[in-house]
Structure formats: structure tokens, C-alpha cells
Design an enzyme around this catalytic site. Structure first.
Site, short mmCIF file in Angstrom:
data_model
loop_
_atom_site.label_atom_id
_atom_site.label_comp_id
_atom_site.label_asym_id
_atom_site.label_seq_id
_atom_site.Cartn_x
_atom_site.Cartn_y
_atom_site.Cartn_z
N LEU A 22 0.84 -1.21 0.00
CA LEU A 22 0.00 0.00 0.00
C LEU A 22 0.87 1.26 0.00
O LEU A 22 0.60 2.22 -0.71
CB LEU A 22 -0.94 0.00 1.21
CG LEU A 22 -1.95 1.16 1.23
CD1 LEU A 22 -2.86 1.12 0.01
CD2 LEU A 22 -2.80 1.13 2.50
N HIS A 658 16.54 16.75 24.29
CA HIS A 658 15.65 17.29 23.26
C HIS A 658 14.32 16.54 23.31
O HIS A 658 14.28 15.32 23.42
CB HIS A 658 16.27 17.14 21.88
CG HIS A 658 15.29 17.38 20.78
ND1 HIS A 658 14.79 18.63 20.49
CD2 HIS A 658 14.67 16.52 19.92
CE1 HIS A 658 13.92 18.53 19.50
NE2 HIS A 658 13.81 17.26 19.14
N HIS A 711 9.41 20.70 9.65
CA HIS A 711 8.56 19.72 8.95
C HIS A 711 8.26 20.12 7.52
O HIS A 711 7.66 19.35 6.79
CB HIS A 711 7.26 19.50 9.73
CG HIS A 711 7.50 18.95 11.10
ND1 HIS A 711 7.71 19.76 12.20
CD2 HIS A 711 7.62 17.68 11.53
CE1 HIS A 711 7.92 19.00 13.25
NE2 HIS A 711 7.87 17.74 12.89
N1 GLN Z 1 18.99 13.94 17.40
C1 GLN Z 1 17.83 13.56 16.63
C2 GLN Z 1 17.89 14.28 15.30
O1 GLN Z 1 18.40 15.37 15.25
C3 GLN Z 1 16.57 13.93 17.34
C4 GLN Z 1 15.34 13.58 16.54
C5 GLN Z 1 14.06 13.58 17.33
O2 GLN Z 1 13.99 14.10 18.39
N2 GLN Z 1 13.01 12.98 16.83
O3 GLN Z 1 17.42 13.76 14.31
ZN ZN Z 2 12.58 16.41 17.82
#
Ligand code: GLN
Ligand code: ZN
Length: 771
Positions: A22, A658, A711
Site C-alpha cells: 500500500l 531534546h 517539517h
Molecule cells: N537527534 C535527533 C535528530 O536530530 C533527534 C530527533 C528527534 O527528536 N526525533 O534527528
Molecule cells: Zn525532535
């Protein structure tokens, strides 16, 4: 009297196809390489294949055992499209009847130019993402298309009486958000009656097409974390289902209703469903506990016992599962049948596609097809299916006793952990030590870690796998990329550099491949969102680190520059969240094992001269339990695991973390508890909406609210970044403010990455100068 609910069934089956058919067909349509008819016929073949497969595996083709749950993109959006819940910005794409064509469906899902798509967010505590419907006071609910009825009819024409599956009305509205322009305080749930009226029409259409049972998924009922109080949710359930079961449905007929409530404990809401007259209720007996008290005395409802785990990949202990079914049968007058706990959407198709897994490990696993067999065996009982019970017993014992499952040295280390291991010096001491060695300006600039993953990088990995290049050639290809990325960051003038993560196929799988206790699959794809699939690793044994993982790459990167290079690790909670985890030890225990492996990695990075280390925890929010009473324990162990991982770092080592996604109001205390020196978070898409909460929480350590959205390929201007930074500084003060994008850059291309980072750096300089 409705036909009895099938004795054995599954709540849903993977939609993507065993070879991601798919995904390929959809992406080929998106890129214009094939037309809508081709995609429609591929989808049709895939649905037929699924039915045939499920019938071959033993689900009955004539009693609604086989679910019909196809969706091109997402099951929530499929309902929205059928009931007309389409945001007005897409009105120009709707035809005279109000429906969207196939391309229009995808435009809503993915956006186009200035047309923003529906927002996407995680589906309960899984890594599947759904599209968030936008509902306003004026949303015109109307049955504008009936794709799910067409799918049912298509199956019946081929001789299979399926059971259509739809997201139920209460969950649909609880998952929705207020449309732009809705009055303040507008609650989508206030539109319940209108939505239910359209579901009633849909049910009538199913009845007319010959459906005997329809499944309505109401996972929202297992969560008590909605803004809407639980009593109100339960009232909505009674209202919706009393209406749907009332005889007054147009044309007088309706299929029998099966309401499934996967992902956690349904609790006493089961009584509200029963009182509303639905014919069957599905409960999750893998995540949900002690249902006996909730079902005692309930009659006239079939209880569908979800005893085979739909959300994980281990073979079921059939004896234990049979005991749960028996316990449920013993308390009520209700009939009890057997099913999976959730849709099988979360697991790969079949272990038969994994010939390279060690045979013993493979014998412990049950993917979607094997789980069908387990459900059937449980429904038949041991007397009728002695071999299945015996096979599973063998698997359960072999797994328990296998080498690597319980490793004494690992257990001793986690058992010896104390609070001191999870505690660094106080922040002031650390800041002094870090300031003495790190020469950073105000508003330091950095990135989240990854730079664009180019086709060449992926090709190099593929060639290594196929043996076309050797390890040395692969290493050199990665080093060449690191040289490029370091050179680029120096030219851009960033303050804290990264090596760019070129060697990582995936931020979790990369670590899984280098840790003992994990296995990776060849074809174990599961849908993450739309056409995107991931291949979660399998965490089967006690975890330890046989050798350093990232140190050579980081050391090499650091040797190329005088600027600080940030080491980059994936945190323990995220490694667990994006893998299939063990069900034989508590997650908290495994988290500490992973944490200790990372702790050793940090020690080795420090020894290699790396003074800044980031431990990513983007999944911290995702694993948050759906029941409030389960949340404190989770936050406790997840925060502690992070602190165990980072607690051995020297005062002078600056620990960063993060987190993705901006909705972390409810975990902000936990973020504070991580005690990282610097935390970067996603903030640009919501224009820094979260900062007041950060300031209010008294968050005193470094924070890097993302200044641009990664994004999309859009390049933010210097001025717009400067404005965000000025606003952020006003709200939380300049000293602890860092400047970085929202997330990693791996999905972006170089042209926009370079342009965006250029603007980011010059915006930071301008704001610094303006004081
Ligand atoms: N260190 C990862 C990156 O820069 C963090 C990605 C994430 O938090 N999804 O891709
Ligand atoms: Zn992230």
C-alpha cells in the site's frame, strides 16, 4: 435475535501489506507515476488478500469474524471523510455531492502549498499517528460517502461476510479539536447528537448491504486524561449508544453493535455500554486489569476478551490467557469470546518473513498471522487444539530459560543503583564548571543533531549490507560526510556543532543494533502514519553495551574543529518507546539497563574530550499512561532512567536533552525533573505558545525553544526568527536561552537547511547585539 458474535476474532489487521504494497502504491500515486485507478485496484487486491489470508489462517468467512478496516491513510480521517467533517479550507476540492476524490483525500492528509493539512498526533500510547479532525459549531455532518460500506459489499460479493470497523462517535469527537474560528471554549463533543445521526445512517447502510455486526472502536473510554470529565464522557457514551441501538434507525434495521475499548482498562464504563443496549463489548485484558468487578452481573452482552496482545510481538502464554477468559466467564451471565487486545495494526505481518532471526528468538514471537492462530486456539480450547497450547508452552519456557534473557551481571548493576547515581551536583556548581571550559556567547546557536540524510548516505548503507563495499569504505563515506557537515557549520558560524548523525538509519535502531539484548528484523514494518512505516527493534534480553557506540564518530568530528562538538545519544525512554519491549520484566527495570549502557557511553565520550552531550527523549510524552493513577509511577521511573543515564557526567560536562511535540503541559514537571543543563523543545509551529508555562514552572536551566519548523521546506526569514527570539527572551530571560531549530534536519534537503540556518545565525547575532 442477532447472529451470535464470532467465537474468535481480531480487532483489526495491518493495512500496509506484507511487503508495504500500500505504501508503494500510494507514494507512486502521489508522485504522479501511477493514476487513481491503479491505486484503487491495488488497494482492492490488498483487501482481498487480507481476507483470503485471514480465512486461510482459520477465521470464519461467514460469521463476521474477519474485520473490514481498510484506510488509505488513517482510520480517523476515513470516518471524518465519510461523515463530512472536512475543514472549510478544502471546500473547493469537494464535488457536487460534497465528497472528495482520492487526490482530495490525500490533500487533506498532507496539505498542499498554503493549504495546511490536518494536524497529526499520536494515537493513544502507541507510535501510530492519526489526523486530528477539526470540528466547529457549523460543521455540517452528512453522509457524503460510504467507502466502508463499499468495502463491506465488495467482500460479500466475493463470499466473505466481514465485520466493518469504524472509530466510534465518542472517540471521534474526543480526538477532534475545535476548528479555527470556533468560539472560545467550544467543545467538539457538543456536536455528539449530529454526529450520531450520521453514524445511524451509516449503520442503516451497512444493514442494507447485509452486515450482521459492526465494530465501533472507542479507545477514548479507557483514558481519563481528557479535558472532559469522566462522568461527562460516560454520559456521552450512554447518549450515543442508546440512540444508535434504538429501533428508530431509518429503514428499521441495524447490524448488531460491537464496541471495542482497547489500550487500557475500560472500568465501569462497560456498564454504560451495556445499559445502552450494545450487543458486544471488547475489553483489553492485556493492559487492563481486574475486569471481573466491572462486569459482575452484566447480562445480555457478549464480552469479547482481548487476551492476545495486539500491541506487542510475544507469543501468548495460552494457559494464562485461558485463565483470564475463564475468570471473566465465571462472574457474569454474559457470553465470553476471544480476541486480540487491540488491532494488529501495531505488529508486523508474520514471523515467517524473518528467516534470519535466530530460531529460538523466532519461536518466541507472534506477529499478526501467528496471533490469529492463538486467538483460534484459545477459542477452541486445549482439548481441541492441544498442539497450539504445547507449542506456546515450549516457547514460553525456552524464552524464560534462554541465555541472555537474564544476565546476572546486568541485574547486579541495576540492583546496586542508588539515588546518588541519579543525582548530579547542584546546577550552580555545574554552571560554574561549564562556564570555565565552554566559551559560549549569549544566545548560543546549535542544531538538534541530524543533518539531511542524503540518497548517497542511504546508498552507502545499502551497499555495505549487500557486501558491495567493505567496512573501511563505509566508514570513509561517513567520515567524508562528517567533514562536509563540520565545514558547513563552521562557515555558517554556529556555536555548538554536531557530527550530523550520517551513520544512523534511525535514532533507535542504530542503538539497538549496537546493544546486547536487542534484535532487528528484516520485514517487520508497522505503520507509523500515512505511508510511513517503521521497523521497531525487538528488545528480548537484558541490555548491555559490548563496546562504545558513538565515540569514534564524535571524536573524529571534534578533531576537525576548534568549536565544541555535541555528542548525540538517544535516551532510555525513547529507545523503549520505539521498540517492541519485554513483557516479562517491568519496563522500569529495562529502562535502567538501557540507562546504564548510555551512562557508560557518556563516560567514554567525556574521555574522548566531548564536553557537551545531548540525550534525546522525544518519546517521553508518548509513553505517558492513559490512566491518571498510573502516571506518577511512570514519570518516576522514566525521569529516573534519564538521570541514571546522565548522572555520571562530570560537572563540567553540559548535558542537553531534546523533546519533540509542543503539548507537554502535563509533563513539564517531569522535564524539569530530568535536570538537564539545556533542554531543546519544539515551539515554532505554535509560535512559542509554551513559553509562559516554562516561565511559570520556574524552569531555571537552559532552554532552546525551536525557532523554526523543520517539517516543511519553507525557509524562515531572519526577521521572523529574530522576532521569536526577542519574544522568548522577554518571557524567560536571555541568559538561559539557546537558539536552535524545532527538531533534527534529517528529513530536509540541503538548500533549505543552509538557507534556514544562515538566517537563524544572523537572527541570533542581531538579537544579541540589540541586547
Ligand atoms: N537527534 C535527533 C535528530 O536530530 C533527534 C530527533 C528527534 O527528536 N526525533 O534527528
Ligand atoms: Zn525532535
Amino acid at each position: 435475535m442477532p447472529a451470535p458474535f464470532p467465537a474468535a476474532t481480531i480487532l483489526g489487521y495491518p493495512r500496509i501489506g506484507p511487503r508495504r504494497e500500500l505504501k508503494r502504491a500510494v507514494e507512486s500515486f502521489w508522485s504522479g507515476r501511477s493514476d487513481a485507478d491503479t491505486l484503487l485496484s491495488t488497494a482492492r487486491e490488498l483487501r482481498a488478500r487480507t481476507r483470503t489470508r485471514l480465512a486461510e489462517l482459520g477465521l470464519r468467512p461467514d460469521d463476521a469474524s474477519i474485520p473490514s478496516d481498510f484506510a488509505f491513510y488513517d482510520q480517523v480521517w476515513s470516518v471524518a471523510a465519510q461523515i463530512g467533517a472536512i475543514p472549510t479550507r478544502f471546500d473547493h476540492l469537494r464535488d457536487a455531492t460534497g465528497a472528495l476524490d482520492l487526490a482530495g483525500h490525500f490533500t487533506v492528509a498532507r496539505g498542499e502549498g498554503d493549504l495546511a493539512p490536518l494536524e497529526m498526533t499520536k494515537w493513544f500510547d502507541s507510535n501510530y499517528h492519526y489526523l486530528v479532525p477539526e470540528i466547529g459549531p457549523d460543521t455540517e455532518f452528512r453522509l457524503v460517502e460510504t467507502a466502508s460500506v463499499t468495502h463491506f459489499a465488495e467482500a460479500l460479493a466475493e463470499g466473505v461476510l466481514t465485520r466493518p470497523v469504524l472509530v466510534g462517535p465518542v472517540t471521534f469527537l474526543l480526538l477532534s479539536k475545535a476548528a479555527d474560528g470556533a468560539p472560545a471554549g467550544f467543545d467538539p463533543l457538543s456536536r455528539l447528537d449530529d454526529v450520531v445521526a450520521v453514524y445511524a445512517e451509516l449503520l442503516a447502510a451497512f444493514a442494507q448491504a447485509g452486515a450482521t455486526w459492526v465494530q465501533l472502536d472507542e479507545p477514548a473510554l479507557v483514558s481519563d486524561t481528557w479535558d472532559t470529565p469522566r462522568e461527562q464522557v460516560k454520559a456521552a457514551v450512554r447518549r450515543a449508544y442508546s440512540a444508535l441501538t434504538a429501533a428508530s434507525i431509518p429503514d428499521g434495521g441495524r447490524p448488531a453493535l460491537f464496541v471495542a475499548a482497547p489500550y487500557n482498562r475500560l472500568g465501569c464504563a462497560i456498564r454504560d455500554l451495556a445499559a445502552s443496549g450494545v450487543e458486544a463489548v471488547g475489553v483489553d485484558l492485556v493492559k487492563g486489569e481486574a475486569p471481573e468487578q466491572d462486569v459482575a452481573g452484566i447480562e445480555n452482552v457478549t464480552l469479547v476478551a482481548g487476551v492476545v496482545d495486539g500491541h506487542n510481538i510475544w507469543r501468548t502464554d495460552l494457559d494464562a490467557a485461558a485463565a483470564k477468559v475463564a475468570a471473566l466467564s465465571s462472574v457474569g451471565a454474559a457470553r465470553v469470546t476471544v480476541s486480540t487486545s487491540t488491532s494488529l495494526l501495531h505488529v508486523p505481518h508474520t514471523t515467517a518473513d524473518e528467516p534470519d532471526l535466530p530460531a529460538d528468538l523466532r519461536s518466541w514471537l507472534a506477529f499478526a498471522d501467528e496471533k490469529v492462530g492463538e486467538v483460534l486456539a484459545l477459542a477452541a480450547g486445549e482439548a481441541a487444539a492441544p498442539e497450539a497450547f504445547q507449542t506456546n508452552r515450549t516457547a514460553v519456557t525456552s524464552r524464560r530459560d534462554a541465555v541472555g534473557v537474564l544476565v546476572p551481571s546486568v541485574r547486579e548493576r541495576t540492583a546496586a543503583l542508588t539515588d546518588a547515581d541519579a543525582t548530579r551536583s547542584d546546577y550552580a556548581t555545574r554552571v560554574a564548571a561549564q562556564d570555565a571550559v565552554l566559551d559560549l556567547p549569549a544566545l548560543p546557536t546549535t542544531t538538534i543533531g541530524s543533518f539531511p540524510q542524503t540518497t548517497e548516505l542511504r546508498q552507502a548503507r545499502a551497499r555495505l549490507r549487500k557486501g558491495e563495499i567493505d567496512d573501511a569504505a563505509y566508514t570513509e563515506a561517513m567520515r567524508a560526510e562528517i567533514r562536509e557537515v563540520i565545514g558547513l557549520q563552521e562557515r555558517l558560524g554556529l556555536d555548538v556543532l554536531v557530527h550530523g548523525e550520517p551513520e544512523r538509519n534511525d535514532m533507535v535502531q542504530y542503538f539497538a543494533e549496537h546493544l546486547d539484548g536487542f534484535a532487528t528484523t528484516q520485514n517487520g514494518w508497522v505503520q507509523s502514519y500515512g505511508s510511513r512505516c517503521t521497523r521497531p527493534s525487538i528488545l528480548w534480553g537484558d541490555v548491555s553495551r559490548p563496546a562504545p557506540i558513538t565515540v569514534d564518530w564524535s571524536r573524529y568530528a571534534a578533531s576537525l574543529t576548534d568549536k565544541p562538538v555535541k555528542g548525540m545519544l538517544t535516551g532510555p525512554v525513547t529507545i523503549l518507546a520505539w521498540s517492541f519491549v519485554r513483557d516479562d520484566v517491568p519496563l522500569a527495570e529495562t529502562a535502567n539497563q538501557v540507562a546504564l549502557a548510555l551512562r557508560d557511553e557518556i563516560t567514554d565520550l567525556e574521555a574522548a574530550g566531548i564536553g557537551i552531550i545531548q540525550v534525546d527523549e522525544p518519546a517521553l510524552r508518548e509513553l505517558l499512561p492513559l490512566r491518571r493513577d498510573q502516571q506518577p509511577a511512570y514519570l518516576d521511573w522514566s525521569v529516573r532512567a534519564f538521570r541514571v543515564a546522565t548522572g555520571g557526567a562530570a560537572d563540567a560536562t553540559q548535558v542537553h536533552t531534546h523533546l519533540c511535540y509542543s503539548e507537554f503541559g502535563e509533563v513539564i514537571g517531569a522535564i524539569d525533573g530530568l535536570d538537564a543543563d539545556v533542554t531543546s523543545i519544539e515551539a515554532a509551529r505554535s509560535r512559542m505558545e509554551i513559553l509562559p508555562a516554562v516561565a511559570e514552572a520556574g524552569f531555571e536551566r537552559g532552554i532552546g525553544p525551536g525557532v523554526y519548523d523543520i517539517h516543511s521546506p519553507r525557509v524562515p526569514s531572519e526577521q521572523e526568527i529574530a522576532e521569536l527570539l526577542t519574544a522568548a527572551r522577554a518571557s524567560i530571560g536571555g541568559r538561559k536561552l539557546w537558539v536552535n531549530p524545532d527538531c533534527g534536519l534529517k528529513t530536509r534537503g540541503y538548500p533549505e537547511t543552509i538557507a534556514s540556518l544562515q538566517n537563524m545565525v544572523s537572527a541570533a547575532r542581531a538579537v544579541r547585539q540589540a541586547g
